[in-house]
Design a protein around this motif. Sequence first.
Motif, mmCIF file in Angstrom:
data_model
loop_
_atom_site.group_PDB
_atom_site.id
_atom_site.type_symbol
_atom_site.label_atom_id
_atom_site.label_comp_id
_atom_site.label_asym_id
_atom_site.label_seq_id
_atom_site.Cartn_x
_atom_site.Cartn_y
_atom_site.Cartn_z
ATOM 1 N N VAL A 151 0.844 -1.201 0.000
ATOM 2 C CA VAL A 151 0.000 0.000 0.000
ATOM 3 C C VAL A 151 0.876 1.248 0.000
ATOM 4 C CG1 VAL A 151 -1.628 1.349 1.396
ATOM 5 C CG2 VAL A 151 -2.017 -1.095 1.027
ATOM 6 N N GLY A 152 1.934 1.239 0.791
ATOM 7 C CA GLY A 152 2.864 2.374 0.810
ATOM 8 C C GLY A 152 3.529 2.591 -0.532
ATOM 9 N N MET A 153 3.922 1.511 -1.187
ATOM 10 C CA MET A 153 4.533 1.634 -2.516
ATOM 11 C C MET A 153 3.525 2.174 -3.521
ATOM 12 S SD MET A 153 6.942 -1.707 -2.870
ATOM 13 C CE MET A 153 7.269 -1.313 -4.574
ATOM 14 N N GLN A 155 1.021 4.121 -2.941
ATOM 15 C CA GLN A 155 0.836 5.553 -2.692
ATOM 16 C C GLN A 155 2.032 6.363 -3.171
ATOM 17 O OE1 GLN A 155 0.015 5.494 1.520
ATOM 18 N NE2 GLN A 155 -2.187 5.266 1.206
ATOM 19 N N SER A 156 3.243 5.870 -2.955
ATOM 20 C CA SER A 156 4.422 6.628 -3.388
ATOM 21 C C SER A 156 4.542 6.650 -4.909
ATOM 22 C CB SER A 156 5.695 6.056 -2.762
ATOM 23 O OG SER A 156 6.019 4.810 -3.327
ATOM 24 N N LEU A 157 4.120 5.583 -5.573
ATOM 25 C CA LEU A 157 4.171 5.563 -7.031
ATOM 26 C C LEU A 157 3.183 6.534 -7.650
ATOM 27 C CD1 LEU A 157 4.528 1.780 -7.926
ATOM 28 C CD2 LEU A 157 6.225 3.574 -8.242
ATOM 29 N N HIS A 158 2.114 6.836 -6.945
ATOM 30 C CA HIS A 158 1.077 7.689 -7.520
ATOM 31 C C HIS A 158 1.192 9.155 -7.113
ATOM 32 C CE1 HIS A 158 -0.608 3.852 -8.625
ATOM 33 N NE2 HIS A 158 -1.283 4.520 -9.532
ATOM 34 N N ARG A 159 2.218 9.500 -6.355
ATOM 35 C CA ARG A 159 2.398 10.920 -6.075
ATOM 36 C C ARG A 159 3.389 11.481 -7.088
ATOM 37 N NH1 ARG A 159 6.569 10.304 -1.495
ATOM 38 N NH2 ARG A 159 5.425 8.445 -1.040
ATOM 39 N N GLU A 160 3.339 12.794 -7.261
ATOM 40 C CA GLU A 160 4.194 13.444 -8.246
ATOM 41 C C GLU A 160 5.655 13.162 -7.933
ATOM 42 O OE1 GLU A 160 5.050 17.852 -10.137
ATOM 43 O OE2 GLU A 160 3.368 17.564 -8.788
ATOM 44 N N ASN A 161 6.405 12.784 -8.957
ATOM 45 C CA ASN A 161 7.816 12.413 -8.865
ATOM 46 C C ASN A 161 8.040 11.186 -7.987
ATOM 47 O OD1 ASN A 161 8.452 14.573 -10.538
ATOM 48 N ND2 ASN A 161 8.690 15.960 -8.810
ATOM 49 N N GLY A 162 7.007 10.373 -7.823
ATOM 50 C CA GLY A 162 7.117 9.157 -7.033
ATOM 51 C C GLY A 162 7.963 8.083 -7.690
ATOM 52 N N LEU A 163 8.237 8.250 -8.975
ATOM 53 C CA LEU A 163 9.079 7.295 -9.683
ATOM 54 C C LEU A 163 10.546 7.714 -9.676
ATOM 55 C CD1 LEU A 163 6.775 6.537 -12.723
ATOM 56 C CD2 LEU A 163 7.241 5.067 -10.768
ATOM 57 N N GLY A 164 10.848 8.797 -8.972
ATOM 58 C CA GLY A 164 12.233 9.219 -8.810
ATOM 59 C C GLY A 164 12.792 9.999 -9.971
ATOM 60 N N ARG A 165 14.094 9.876 -10.132
ATOM 61 C CA ARG A 165 14.843 10.661 -11.104
ATOM 62 C C ARG A 165 14.318 10.484 -12.532
ATOM 63 N NH1 ARG A 165 20.850 9.324 -10.982
ATOM 64 N NH2 ARG A 165 19.880 7.342 -11.373
ATOM 65 N N GLU A 166 13.948 9.253 -12.881
ATOM 66 C CA GLU A 166 13.452 8.997 -14.235
ATOM 67 C C GLU A 166 12.239 9.866 -14.549
ATOM 68 O OE1 GLU A 166 12.122 5.150 -16.902
ATOM 69 O OE2 GLU A 166 11.876 5.056 -14.739
ATOM 70 N N GLU A 167 11.296 9.953 -13.614
ATOM 71 C CA GLU A 167 10.098 10.761 -13.847
ATOM 72 C C GLU A 167 10.443 12.249 -13.904
ATOM 73 O OE1 GLU A 167 5.596 11.430 -12.121
ATOM 74 O OE2 GLU A 167 7.052 10.390 -10.877
ATOM 75 N N ILE A 168 11.324 12.701 -13.029
ATOM 76 C CA ILE A 168 11.708 14.115 -13.003
ATOM 77 C C ILE A 168 12.351 14.508 -14.338
ATOM 78 C CG2 ILE A 168 13.262 15.785 -11.916
ATOM 79 C CD1 ILE A 168 12.815 14.161 -9.281
ATOM 80 N N GLU A 169 13.269 13.664 -14.832
ATOM 81 C CA GLU A 169 13.956 13.969 -16.091
ATOM 82 C C GLU A 169 12.993 13.959 -17.276
ATOM 83 O OE1 GLU A 169 17.088 11.094 -16.248
ATOM 84 O OE2 GLU A 169 18.270 12.115 -14.709
ATOM 85 N N LYS A 170 12.131 12.961 -17.339
ATOM 86 C CA LYS A 170 11.186 12.870 -18.461
ATOM 87 C C LYS A 170 10.178 14.012 -18.410
ATOM 88 C CE LYS A 170 12.411 8.838 -20.290
ATOM 89 N NZ LYS A 170 12.674 8.515 -21.646
ATOM 90 N N SER A 171 9.739 14.389 -17.214
ATOM 91 C CA SER A 171 8.792 15.506 -17.085
ATOM 92 C C SER A 171 9.433 16.815 -17.523
ATOM 93 C CB SER A 171 8.302 15.634 -15.641
ATOM 94 O OG SER A 171 7.566 14.515 -15.264
ATOM 95 N N ALA A 172 10.671 17.036 -17.105
ATOM 96 C CA ALA A 172 11.373 18.259 -17.494
ATOM 97 C C ALA A 172 11.579 18.292 -19.008
ATOM 98 C CB ALA A 172 12.716 18.348 -16.772
ATOM 99 N N HIS A 173 11.927 17.151 -19.584
ATOM 100 C CA HIS A 173 12.122 17.082 -21.037
ATOM 101 C C HIS A 173 10.800 17.356 -21.757
ATOM 102 C CE1 HIS A 173 13.849 15.898 -24.840
ATOM 103 N NE2 HIS A 173 12.826 15.061 -25.027
ATOM 104 N N ALA A 174 9.705 16.779 -21.257
ATOM 105 C CA ALA A 174 8.393 16.999 -21.887
ATOM 106 C C ALA A 174 8.003 18.475 -21.823
ATOM 107 C CB ALA A 174 7.334 16.131 -21.217
ATOM 108 N N ARG A 175 8.305 19.142 -20.694
ATOM 109 C CA ARG A 175 7.994 20.575 -20.574
ATOM 110 C C ARG A 175 8.828 21.398 -21.552
ATOM 111 N NH1 ARG A 175 7.464 19.155 -15.177
ATOM 112 N NH2 ARG A 175 9.596 19.689 -14.669
#
Length: 187
Positions: A151-153, A155-175
């Motif tokens: 359950v904790g995992m 919840q962490s996967l569904h919050r913003e940047n919950g996937l860590g560096r990969e999500e942050i980099e892809k989001s910044a690139h998409a922006r």
Amino acid sequence: MPVAIDFQLNSPLRLHSTLVFLRLLRFLPSLNILSALTAGASTALLQMPEFHPSSTPVYSAAEGLLTVSAASAVISIMLATMLLFRFEGHETATRMEYIQVWSPLVLLDHSILAFLAGLLTWYVGKNYNWRAVVMAGVVGSLIVYSGFIAVGMYQSLHRENGLGREEIEKSAHARRVASGEDGNTGI
């Protein structure tokens, strides 16, 4: 008049769900190994003399649970292999494909729970005293603990940047792509 429910299963995933999809695809070979180990352990336990033939209803229940565990694990391997073949090189997915790629993990979880239940049932059949109660309590506690971690995992996967560096980099690139700062067209 029947009500039509449209789950939009063919609609494309958003970035976060696409990253989860790609992460699941990367982990499918590891899940295959875990599934093979679970199937092997279930099959090994079925070789015990208590199961040839099953001498009590408790052993029959354990035999059924261990067989279900082995079958679920083997089907998980089959599905994961097919999905790896099907989605090789994919960078995007639909909701239906997202659901499909979760199926080997769900079957592996089912296989592990059936293995634990079969092992516990076998143990109870061999030990009708306090040892069986202690073992059942320990295994039950560990399963509940695993549920809290899951359950904790989730919840962490569904919050913003919950996937860590990969999500942050892809989001910044998409922006950057959306604002025209990046000349590349792909994410």
